[in-house]
Design an enzyme around this catalytic site. Structure first.
Site, PDB file in Angstrom:
ATOM      1  CE  LYS A  84      29.301  59.414   5.426  1.00  0.00           C
ATOM      2  NZ  LYS A  84      30.396  57.604   5.389  1.00  0.00           N
ATOM      3  CG  ASP A 109      34.281  60.630   6.008  1.00  0.00           C
ATOM      4  OD1 ASP A 109      34.992  61.794   6.678  1.00  0.00           O
ATOM      5  OD2 ASP A 109      34.483  60.879   4.219  1.00  0.00           O
TER       6      ASP A 109
END
Length: 230
Positions: free
Chosen positions: A129, A148
């Site tokens: 991420k 997210d």
């Protein structure tokens, strides 16, 4: 990542419609972590784990003023880093990650933030991420989609994935549905929609047109009495 899942023409057309609508309502998708260079973005993204962007943006000015470069941060006393990032949560681990990641940048990459996924993943505190955030926003490289909590929720509610927890599978579904050039924007668009309309909890169904038209797997459809015939 493994081979992307196959998506039908109808699924991709629906995704294209959703993307167009997201751009319509959120015409300025952008990273909300304040930064002036790739190193600052890397640091801010590491700090953003389990923390809001707003909180990170309150912390980073003093942090960057004290330690503006990888060299400076690598040499920083750990206790001082901990004090500077304390309010972001998990501060001991984050401070160590910043110090160690900076040291790796200095020793392995000539103090420059690398521009590949594999190299970024060698930095302490940088998972996929984080690497996607840096690649997409610092270098304009669409390697993947940042997933997210907002993206996870929105992509499921809009029927773009059936996965609810596995972020890697969610990312692969989104990568298979949307054109590569939109991947970085896509996460920002979903985050904007998640913060403004399709929030985690609501007592009344959101009246946003995207929710009403495309939220086929969201509780809001049941609350409105809408039926999902697809």
């Amino acid at each position: 990542m493994s081979k992307l899942p196959r998506k039908t023409k109808k699924q991709k057309e629906r995704a294209a419609e959703i993307l167009e609508e997201l751009y319509k309502y959120y015409p300025d998708p952008h990273c909300e972590l304040n930064h002036n260079n790739p190193f600052e973005l890397l640091v801010a993204t590491i700090l953003s784990a389990q923390c809001t962007d707003v909180r990170v943006n309150k912390v980073t000015p003093a942090l960057f003023k004290a330690y503006p470069t990888p060299e400076a941060m690598a040499e920083a006393p750990l206790e001082e880093l901990e004090e500077l990032v304390k309010t972001t949560g998990f501060y001991r681990n984050k401070a160590l990650s910043l110090k160690e990641a900076s040291r790796t940048l200095v020793e392995e990459f000539g103090s420059e933030v690398p521009q590949t996924m594999d190299e970024l993943l060698t930095l302490r505190g940088a998972a996929r991420k984080t690497a996607n955030v840096v690649l997409g926003n610092a270098f304009g490289i669409n390697h993947g989609v940042v997933v997210d909590t907002h993206v996870k929720r929105i992509s499921n509610r809009l029927g773009l994935t059936r996965e609810k927890k596995n972020t890697n599978k969610i990312e692969r579904d989104l990568m298979a549905l949307f054109p590569r050039e939109s991947w970085t924007d896509l996460s920002h668009l979903m985050i904007h929609h998640g913060r403004n309309a399709c929030k985690a909890r609501f007592s009344e169904p959101p009246d946003h047109p995207i929710c009403i038209k495309y939220g086929k797997r969201c509780e809001c459809w049941k609350m409105r009495g809408q039926k999902n015939d697809k």
